[in-house]
Write a protein that holds these residues in place. Structure first.
Motif, PDB file in Angstrom:
ATOM      1  N   LEU A   4       0.843  -1.091  -0.068  1.00 35.03           N
ATOM      2  CA  LEU A   4      -0.040  -0.175   0.015  1.00 35.03           C
ATOM      3  C   LEU A   4       0.822   1.226  -0.019  1.00 35.03           C
ATOM      4  N   THR A   5       0.587   2.116  -0.822  1.00 34.98           N
ATOM      5  CA  THR A   5       1.432   3.313  -1.180  1.00 34.98           C
ATOM      6  C   THR A   5       0.837   4.655  -0.767  1.00 34.98           C
ATOM      7  N   LYS A   6      -0.582   4.586  -1.124  1.00 34.97           N
ATOM      8  CA  LYS A   6      -1.340   5.800  -0.832  1.00 34.97           C
ATOM      9  C   LYS A   6      -2.894   5.391  -0.548  1.00 34.97           C
ATOM     10  N   ILE A   7      -3.234   6.360   0.518  1.00 32.89           N
ATOM     11  CA  ILE A   7      -4.716   6.006   0.991  1.00 32.89           C
ATOM     12  C   ILE A   7      -5.581   7.544   0.570  1.00 32.89           C
ATOM     13  N   LEU A   8      -6.433   7.062  -0.343  1.00 35.35           N
ATOM     14  CA  LEU A   8      -7.323   8.436  -1.100  1.00 35.35           C
ATOM     15  C   LEU A   8      -8.162   8.954  -0.002  1.00 35.35           C
ATOM     16  N   SER A   9      -8.606  10.185  -0.291  1.00 34.67           N
ATOM     17  CA  SER A   9      -9.671  10.807   0.581  1.00 34.67           C
ATOM     18  C   SER A   9     -10.898  10.280   0.703  1.00 34.67           C
ATOM     19  N   ASN A  10     -11.344   9.246  -0.073  1.00 41.65           N
ATOM     20  CA  ASN A  10     -12.655   8.529   0.094  1.00 41.65           C
ATOM     21  C   ASN A  10     -12.492   7.314   1.177  1.00 41.65           C
ATOM     22  N   PHE A  11     -11.185   6.822   1.304  1.00 42.81           N
ATOM     23  CA  PHE A  11     -10.976   5.878   2.049  1.00 42.81           C
ATOM     24  C   PHE A  11     -11.329   6.158   3.484  1.00 42.81           C
ATOM     25  N   CYS A  12     -12.216   5.262   4.181  1.00 39.40           N
ATOM     26  CA  CYS A  12     -12.860   5.678   5.631  1.00 39.40           C
ATOM     27  C   CYS A  12     -12.391   4.830   6.698  1.00 39.40           C
ATOM     28  N   PHE A  13     -12.361   5.039   7.792  1.00 35.50           N
ATOM     29  CA  PHE A  13     -12.082   4.248   8.989  1.00 35.50           C
ATOM     30  C   PHE A  13     -13.129   4.432   9.725  1.00 35.50           C
ATOM     31  N   LYS A  14     -14.468   5.014   9.300  1.00 34.00           N
ATOM     32  CA  LYS A  14     -15.560   5.288  10.206  1.00 34.00           C
ATOM     33  C   LYS A  14     -16.170   4.136  10.740  1.00 34.00           C
ATOM     34  N   ASN A  15     -15.893   4.026  12.089  1.00 30.54           N
ATOM     35  CA  ASN A  15     -16.413   2.653  12.845  1.00 30.54           C
ATOM     36  C   ASN A  15     -16.018   2.843  14.208  1.00 30.54           C
ATOM     37  N   ALA A  16     -17.216   3.191  14.927  1.00 30.13           N
ATOM     38  CA  ALA A  16     -17.367   3.342  16.315  1.00 30.13           C
ATOM     39  C   ALA A  16     -16.664   2.136  17.208  1.00 30.13           C
ATOM     40  N   GLY A  17     -16.509   1.116  16.599  1.00 30.06           N
ATOM     41  CA  GLY A  17     -15.899  -0.164  17.375  1.00 30.06           C
ATOM     42  C   GLY A  17     -14.438  -0.447  17.016  1.00 30.06           C
ATOM     43  N   LEU A  18     -14.080   0.528  16.172  1.00 35.47           N
ATOM     44  CA  LEU A  18     -12.576   0.439  15.623  1.00 35.47           C
ATOM     45  C   LEU A  18     -11.613   0.315  16.737  1.00 35.47           C
ATOM     46  N   LYS A  19     -10.823  -0.629  17.070  1.00 36.31           N
ATOM     47  CA  LYS A  19      -9.686  -0.494  18.258  1.00 36.31           C
ATOM     48  C   LYS A  19      -8.329  -0.763  17.775  1.00 36.31           C
ATOM     49  N   GLU A  20      -8.157  -1.061  16.424  1.00 34.68           N
ATOM     50  CA  GLU A  20      -6.787  -1.107  16.105  1.00 34.68           C
ATOM     51  C   GLU A  20      -6.485  -1.043  14.249  1.00 34.68           C
ATOM     52  N   ILE A  21      -5.541  -0.298  14.112  1.00 35.94           N
ATOM     53  CA  ILE A  21      -4.998  -0.232  12.822  1.00 35.94           C
ATOM     54  C   ILE A  21      -3.702  -0.710  12.611  1.00 35.94           C
ATOM     55  N   HIS A  22      -3.462  -1.644  11.742  1.00 35.30           N
ATOM     56  CA  HIS A  22      -2.196  -1.910  11.482  1.00 35.30           C
ATOM     57  C   HIS A  22      -1.537  -1.524   9.952  1.00 35.30           C
ATOM     58  N   PHE A  23      -0.412  -0.878  10.054  1.00 39.26           N
ATOM     59  CA  PHE A  23       0.314  -0.499   8.947  1.00 39.26           C
ATOM     60  C   PHE A  23       1.392  -1.626   8.847  1.00 39.26           C
ATOM     61  N   THR A  24       1.692  -2.149   7.670  1.00 39.85           N
ATOM     62  CA  THR A  24       2.855  -3.090   7.531  1.00 39.85           C
ATOM     63  C   THR A  24       4.048  -2.419   6.523  1.00 39.85           C
TER      64      THR A  24
END
Length: 73
Positions: A4-24
């Protein structure tokens, strides 16, 4: 994903239950818009590869490290 090299503006993490984001990727992907951060709950942890935490914290449009916890894995 690791390639993954780019996250576009319409990418969304909207989730009240989100506890973790992993970048590799060793290099933080470019984030086109800071707007996506508003959908990330404040208790969410941001996991990044070992040795890259400073790069992720200082890259434009990434979640503020005073609000979100960055963890190396």
């Amino acid at each position: 994903p690791r390639g993954l090299t780019k996250i576009l503006s319409n990418f969304c993490f909207k989730n009240a239950g989100l506890k973790e984001i992993h970048f590799t990727s060793q290099t933080p992907p470019t984030i086109i818009s800071a707007g996506y951060v508003s959908g990330i709950p404040s208790g969410c942890k941001i996991y990044v590869p070992t040795g890259t935490i400073d790069a992720y914290k200082s890259t434009a449009n990434y979640p503020d490290s005073t609000t979100y916890t960055y963890v190396e894995e």
